[in-house]
Motif scaffolding. Sequence first.
Motif, PDB file in Angstrom:
ATOM      1  N   GLU A 188      49.219  39.147  30.562  1.00  0.00           N
ATOM      2  CA  GLU A 188      49.206  38.788  31.972  1.00  0.00           C
ATOM      3  C   GLU A 188      48.104  39.576  32.676  1.00  0.00           C
ATOM      4  OE1 GLU A 188      52.779  38.648  34.256  1.00  0.00           O
ATOM      5  OE2 GLU A 188      54.036  38.087  32.539  1.00  0.00           O
ATOM      6  N   GLN A 189      47.096  38.867  33.168  1.00  0.00           N
ATOM      7  CA  GLN A 189      45.959  39.526  33.802  1.00  0.00           C
ATOM      8  C   GLN A 189      46.382  40.380  34.976  1.00  0.00           C
ATOM      9  OE1 GLN A 189      42.659  39.778  33.011  1.00  0.00           O
ATOM     10  NE2 GLN A 189      42.557  41.155  34.786  1.00  0.00           N
ATOM     11  N   ASN A 190      47.347  39.892  35.754  1.00  0.00           N
ATOM     12  CA  ASN A 190      47.791  40.671  36.909  1.00  0.00           C
ATOM     13  C   ASN A 190      48.411  42.000  36.483  1.00  0.00           C
ATOM     14  OD1 ASN A 190      50.003  38.938  35.919  1.00  0.00           O
ATOM     15  ND2 ASN A 190      51.213  39.938  37.483  1.00  0.00           N
ATOM     16  N   SER A 191      49.053  42.021  35.324  1.00  0.00           N
ATOM     17  CA  SER A 191      49.678  43.253  34.838  1.00  0.00           C
ATOM     18  C   SER A 191      48.632  44.255  34.373  1.00  0.00           C
ATOM     19  CB  SER A 191      50.645  42.932  33.692  1.00  0.00           C
ATOM     20  OG  SER A 191      51.664  42.069  34.132  1.00  0.00           O
ATOM     21  N   VAL A 192      47.629  43.778  33.657  1.00  0.00           N
ATOM     22  CA  VAL A 192      46.553  44.662  33.192  1.00  0.00           C
ATOM     23  C   VAL A 192      45.857  45.292  34.384  1.00  0.00           C
ATOM     24  CG1 VAL A 192      44.353  44.745  31.968  1.00  0.00           C
ATOM     25  CG2 VAL A 192      46.223  43.349  31.058  1.00  0.00           C
ATOM     26  N   THR A 193      45.601  44.508  35.409  1.00  0.00           N
ATOM     27  CA  THR A 193      44.957  45.026  36.616  1.00  0.00           C
ATOM     28  C   THR A 193      45.796  46.123  37.261  1.00  0.00           C
ATOM     29  OG1 THR A 193      43.877  42.898  37.042  1.00  0.00           O
ATOM     30  CG2 THR A 193      44.116  44.401  38.906  1.00  0.00           C
ATOM     31  N   GLN A 194      47.098  45.908  37.327  1.00  0.00           N
ATOM     32  CA  GLN A 194      47.980  46.900  37.946  1.00  0.00           C
ATOM     33  C   GLN A 194      48.069  48.178  37.122  1.00  0.00           C
ATOM     34  OE1 GLN A 194      51.681  45.309  40.015  1.00  0.00           O
ATOM     35  NE2 GLN A 194      51.071  43.505  38.848  1.00  0.00           N
TER      36      GLN A 194
END
Length: 343
Positions: A188-194
Amino acid sequence: MKKFLLFIGIISLIVLAACGSESNEDEGTSGDSGETEGEETETDSSQSYIVGATQIVEHPSLDNAYEGFQAALSDAGLDVEFDFQSAQNDQNNVKPISDGFVADGVDLIFANSTPSALGALQATSDIPIVFTSVSDAVGAGLVPSMDEAGENITGNVDLHPDAIAETVAFIDETFPDSSVGMVYNSGEQNSVTQVDAVKEAAEGTSLSIVERTVANSAEVQQATNTLVGEADVIYIITDNTVVSALDSVVGVANDQDIPLIVGEPDSLAKGGFATFGIDYYTLGYRAGEMAADILSGETAVSDIAPEYPPEIQLFLNKGAAEEQGIEWKSEWDESAEIMETAE
């Protein structure tokens, strides 16, 4: 001669009768046209729309956002039929759902999560898309910047710019010298960013970060168990895979007296201890207002800039604090919004 004049008279009567008939037919046609125009005007004033709504998985935060989205369109007085499709936390389902919306010719797509928004954008460049529950719209490639919408996509994000920094500062102040365990889906891209943002915020603090990655919700409990004895605090960001299985994380945190920090109030209500969060219903409602403006033709999608959520605040769960062996500080009663675990 009399016969000739009689013949001419008969011919004249026939011609006049024919002209009268043509005139009546013309008037009839004009009347029919007026009725048709009236009918078209009535249809325009009672326009109905079909909205394809999709989210990666069903869990309280996303569900509340969808509820808010629907409410905004209803409050706008629009006649909307919703075609809701959940990907059931399976990335393989995202593309067929979006492709189906395009094939059905929906008027707008509501994409509730980063994977859903990406799937919709890959499926169409013509149908308007409004997203929410997205952590990093720019990093995910949904919009050029937070000041500029895409040609057919806009929406709002669920990650306030200060949320992670405030959360890390709270952990450092409340649980200094702690090892912070994080469980997330690296797909999940949003998770990696966070997670990257958490690491950056932790630099210069007394905290260290321990990571565990999962591919699906069935792996969440085992991954969380491996943190026991290594993590002093568990921090679960707004990762759809993990949040959909949050009960298993709460169980480990309660059993092992490990403080559980979460990414939003809905997870707090499920047993998390603390979050700097937002209200997902409000977030979805704002996305619905954007959609209403687009559907009504009031504003083009490309003219609606993406938005950050409203101001965040500290939420604490007093019951979870007791379950997780956390000593309650009296100042929290004044500085935080106190919630309880939902029954």
